[in-house]
Design an enzyme around this catalytic site. Structure first.
Site, PDB file in Angstrom:
ATOM      1  N   ARG A  61       0.709  -1.136  -0.221  1.00 44.60           N
ATOM      2  CA  ARG A  61       0.031   0.116  -0.043  1.00 44.60           C
ATOM      3  C   ARG A  61       0.718   1.229  -0.116  1.00 44.60           C
ATOM      4  O   ARG A  61       0.530   2.291  -0.554  1.00 44.60           O
ATOM      5  CB  ARG A  61      -0.975   0.031   1.096  1.00 44.60           C
ATOM      6  CG  ARG A  61      -1.936   1.446   1.269  1.00 44.60           C
ATOM      7  CD  ARG A  61      -3.036   1.227   2.138  1.00 44.60           C
ATOM      8  NE  ARG A  61      -3.055   0.164   3.280  1.00 44.60           N
ATOM      9  CZ  ARG A  61      -2.755   0.433   4.275  1.00 44.60           C
ATOM     10  NH1 ARG A  61      -2.157   1.648   4.678  1.00 44.60           N
ATOM     11  NH2 ARG A  61      -2.691  -0.388   5.240  1.00 44.60           N
ATOM     12  N   TYR A 115     -14.113  16.371 -16.840  1.00 46.33           N
ATOM     13  CA  TYR A 115     -15.017  14.937 -16.787  1.00 46.33           C
ATOM     14  C   TYR A 115     -15.912  14.952 -15.799  1.00 46.33           C
ATOM     15  O   TYR A 115     -15.577  15.403 -14.700  1.00 46.33           O
ATOM     16  CB  TYR A 115     -13.736  13.955 -16.698  1.00 46.33           C
ATOM     17  CG  TYR A 115     -14.215  12.447 -16.526  1.00 46.33           C
ATOM     18  CD1 TYR A 115     -15.039  11.923 -17.298  1.00 46.33           C
ATOM     19  CD2 TYR A 115     -13.846  11.932 -15.223  1.00 46.33           C
ATOM     20  CE1 TYR A 115     -15.403  10.478 -17.016  1.00 46.33           C
ATOM     21  CE2 TYR A 115     -14.309  10.577 -14.852  1.00 46.33           C
ATOM     22  CZ  TYR A 115     -15.242  10.051 -15.863  1.00 46.33           C
ATOM     23  OH  TYR A 115     -15.594   8.869 -15.499  1.00 46.33           O
ATOM     24  N   ASP A 188      -5.059  17.875 -15.526  1.00 46.26           N
ATOM     25  CA  ASP A 188      -5.411  16.399 -15.836  1.00 46.26           C
ATOM     26  C   ASP A 188      -4.973  16.515 -17.372  1.00 46.26           C
ATOM     27  O   ASP A 188      -5.624  17.033 -18.158  1.00 46.26           O
ATOM     28  CB  ASP A 188      -7.187  16.283 -15.874  1.00 46.26           C
ATOM     29  CG  ASP A 188      -7.410  14.961 -16.221  1.00 46.26           C
ATOM     30  OD1 ASP A 188      -6.677  14.329 -16.893  1.00 46.26           O
ATOM     31  OD2 ASP A 188      -8.280  14.405 -15.786  1.00 46.26           O
ATOM     32  N   LYS A 213      -6.353   5.490 -19.878  1.00 44.60           N
ATOM     33  CA  LYS A 213      -6.647   5.673 -21.435  1.00 44.60           C
ATOM     34  C   LYS A 213      -5.416   5.699 -22.221  1.00 44.60           C
ATOM     35  O   LYS A 213      -4.890   4.478 -22.409  1.00 44.60           O
ATOM     36  CB  LYS A 213      -7.071   6.966 -21.443  1.00 44.60           C
ATOM     37  CG  LYS A 213      -8.341   7.463 -20.238  1.00 44.60           C
ATOM     38  CD  LYS A 213      -9.525   6.660 -20.580  1.00 44.60           C
ATOM     39  CE  LYS A 213     -10.804   6.894 -19.949  1.00 44.60           C
ATOM     40  NZ  LYS A 213     -10.607   6.795 -18.519  1.00 44.60           N
TER      41      LYS A 213
HETATM   42  C1  PLP Z   1     -10.102  13.404 -18.604  1.00 47.85           C
HETATM   43  C2  PLP Z   1     -10.278  12.291 -17.625  1.00 47.85           C
HETATM   44  N1  PLP Z   1      -9.857  12.425 -16.169  1.00 47.85           N
HETATM   45  C3  PLP Z   1     -10.175  11.435 -15.400  1.00 47.85           C
HETATM   46  C4  PLP Z   1     -10.597  10.236 -15.605  1.00 47.85           C
HETATM   47  C5  PLP Z   1     -10.982   9.164 -14.716  1.00 47.85           C
HETATM   48  O1  PLP Z   1     -10.272   8.290 -15.001  1.00 47.85           O
HETATM   49  P1  PLP Z   1     -10.403   6.517 -14.338  1.00 47.85           P
HETATM   50  O2  PLP Z   1     -11.730   6.035 -15.209  1.00 47.85           O
HETATM   51  O3  PLP Z   1      -9.270   5.828 -14.581  1.00 47.85           O
HETATM   52  O4  PLP Z   1     -10.788   6.838 -12.776  1.00 47.85           O
HETATM   53  C6  PLP Z   1     -11.471  10.152 -16.936  1.00 47.85           C
HETATM   54  C7  PLP Z   1     -12.239   8.912 -17.403  1.00 47.85           C
HETATM   55  O5  PLP Z   1     -12.857   8.850 -18.348  1.00 47.85           O
HETATM   56  C8  PLP Z   1     -11.333  11.284 -18.129  1.00 47.85           C
HETATM   57  O6  PLP Z   1     -11.875  11.127 -19.217  1.00 47.85           O
END
Ligand code: PLP
Length: 398
Positions: A61, A115, A188, A213
């Site tokens: 962890r 998101y 992000d 992704k």
């Molecule tokens: C731009 C973006 N940030 C964060 C996330 C969240 O990622 P996760 O699904 O791996 O938790 C997503 C998910 O689609 C996303 O498109």
């Protein structure tokens, strides 16, 4: 263990073959280390590692070797000092917000069109915990400046390329404004990936990825990662010891393997997306295409500079003219090559209906304010031949 041969069958079954001395070889590819325990020659070593005065592993962890390899790779590609990996992108976003000071009484500013889960995390969960959330158009720099001056937030969060409207963040200017008002900048970078943009070099304090992704890239692993300063990583480390959004070693290994082909995939996906976006723009059934690679996109020049003319990303979104939800669903069902699946950044071409999936948690008014209508479709372009993707879209539109 010495003298194993003298022990009973049960004891030998448990310990035989374990903890062999490390050979004088180095595996070319990183091994998967699933062990939950680590032993040392002396208890003093273990004590020093617990006390963080010596590097090492005590419990996964806190950290483990395969996860470290992935973190080192991402810090390297992002030109950042250090990285901390997580089980998902959302765990990473949550950790970065907490580390940046999202606490009761604090203010946090987020770009309006982030998101959907990030939006809901800040607007609902953090809000319930006493954080005041402000949603702004991060491309409107005068509003960004005014909101920061008014609220003195702990953090400003935006996406390099936003989901699903593909708005581009002027990262360097946002960093300058944020720092002038004592806020940390969280970017992000999921849609751009480290191939197109390195926010740490432009002043971001925390660069976050859903590694599910582009970094993983093959639609078979969930992971998240934050790149930040060595100092901030210590905060993330202490926080994660308590909340435990830890990445597993098998997932770290898959994500690390994904990294190897990131530039090859991104090159192909950027080229494909540009071709598809240009084709869609000329189609009579399409009302609007959101893609910074299009010359008439108001952020085209900013995107070219930000991404060093390497491309404009592999995701675009478009609106089918006068389409309601049912018609948009029929279009998506008619696609054969492009898969209707709730993810992006994979080798496969994927379509998604933001209003009923990624941004389902928002109210209809919130979606309308952002610009997410019932006819909006997000397309994450894969590495297939662009010609085949276009033929699939053409057939479904017809
Ligand atoms: C731009 C973006 N940030 C964060 C996330 C969240 O990622 P996760 O699904 O791996 O938790 C997503 C998910 O689609 C996303 O498109």
């Amino acid at each position: 263990m010495k003298n194993l041969h003298s022990k009973t069958f049960a004891t030998r079954a448990v310990h035989a073959g374990e903890r062999l001395p490390q050979g004088d070889f180095t595996p070319v590819a990183t091994p998967i280390h699933p062990s939950v325990g680590f032993t040392y020659d002396s208890m003093d070593d273990l004590d020093a590692i617990f006390g963080t005065t010596r590097e090492g592993y005590v419990y996964p962890r806190y950290g483990s070797p395969t996860v470290t390899a992935f973190e080192i790779a991402i810090a390297e590609l992002e030109n950042g000092q250090a990285a901390h990996a997580y089980s998902t992108g959302m765990a990473a976003i949550h950790a970065a917000l907490i580390a940046a000071g999202a606490r009761a009484g604090a203010h946090v500013i987020i770009a309006l069109d982030v998101y959907g889960a990030t939006f809901t995390l800040v607007k609902k969960l953090l809000n319930e915990l006493g954080v005041t959330a402000h949603l702004i158009d991060a491309t409107d720099l005068a509003t960004v400046e005014a909101t920061l001056a008014q609220t003195h937030p702990a953090a400003l969060l935006a996406e390099t390329i936003s989901n699903p409207l593909l708005k581009v963040a002027d990262v360097a200017t946002l960093a300058e404004i944020a720092h002038r008002h004592g806020a940390q900048l969280l970017i992000d970078n999921t849609f751009a990936s480290p191939y197109l943009c390195n926010p740490q070099t432009l002043g971001a304090d925390y660069t976050i990825h859903s590694a599910t992704k582009y970094i993983g890239g093959h639609g078979d692993v969930m992971a998240g990662v934050i790149v930040t300063s060595t100092e901030n990583r210590k905060k993330l480390y202490e926080l994660n010891k308590l909340v435990g959004g830890t990445l597993g070693p098998f997932e770290a290994w898959l994500a690390l393997r994904g990294v190897k082909t990131l530039p090859l995939r991104m090159r192909q996906q950027c080229a494909n997306a540009l071709r598809v976006a240009e084709w869609l723009s000329a189609h009579p059934r399409i009302a609007r295409v959101n893609y910074p690679g299009l010359k008439n996109n108001p952020q085209h020049d900013l995107a070219r500079r930000l991404f060093n003319a390497k491309g404009f990303g592999g995701v675009l979104s478009f609106e089918i003219a006068n389409a309601d939800r049912a018609q948009t669903f029929r279009f998506m069902e008619a696609l054969e090559l492009c898969q209707a699946a709730t993810t992006l950044g994979d080798i496969y071409s994927l379509v998604l209906h933001p209003a009923t999936s990624s941004h389902r948690g928002l109210t209809a008014e919130e979606r309308a304010r952002i610009g997410i209508g019932e006819g909006l479709v997000r397309l994450s372009v894969g590495i297939e031949d662009a010609q085949d993707i276009i033929a699939d879209l053409e057939k479904a539109l017809t």
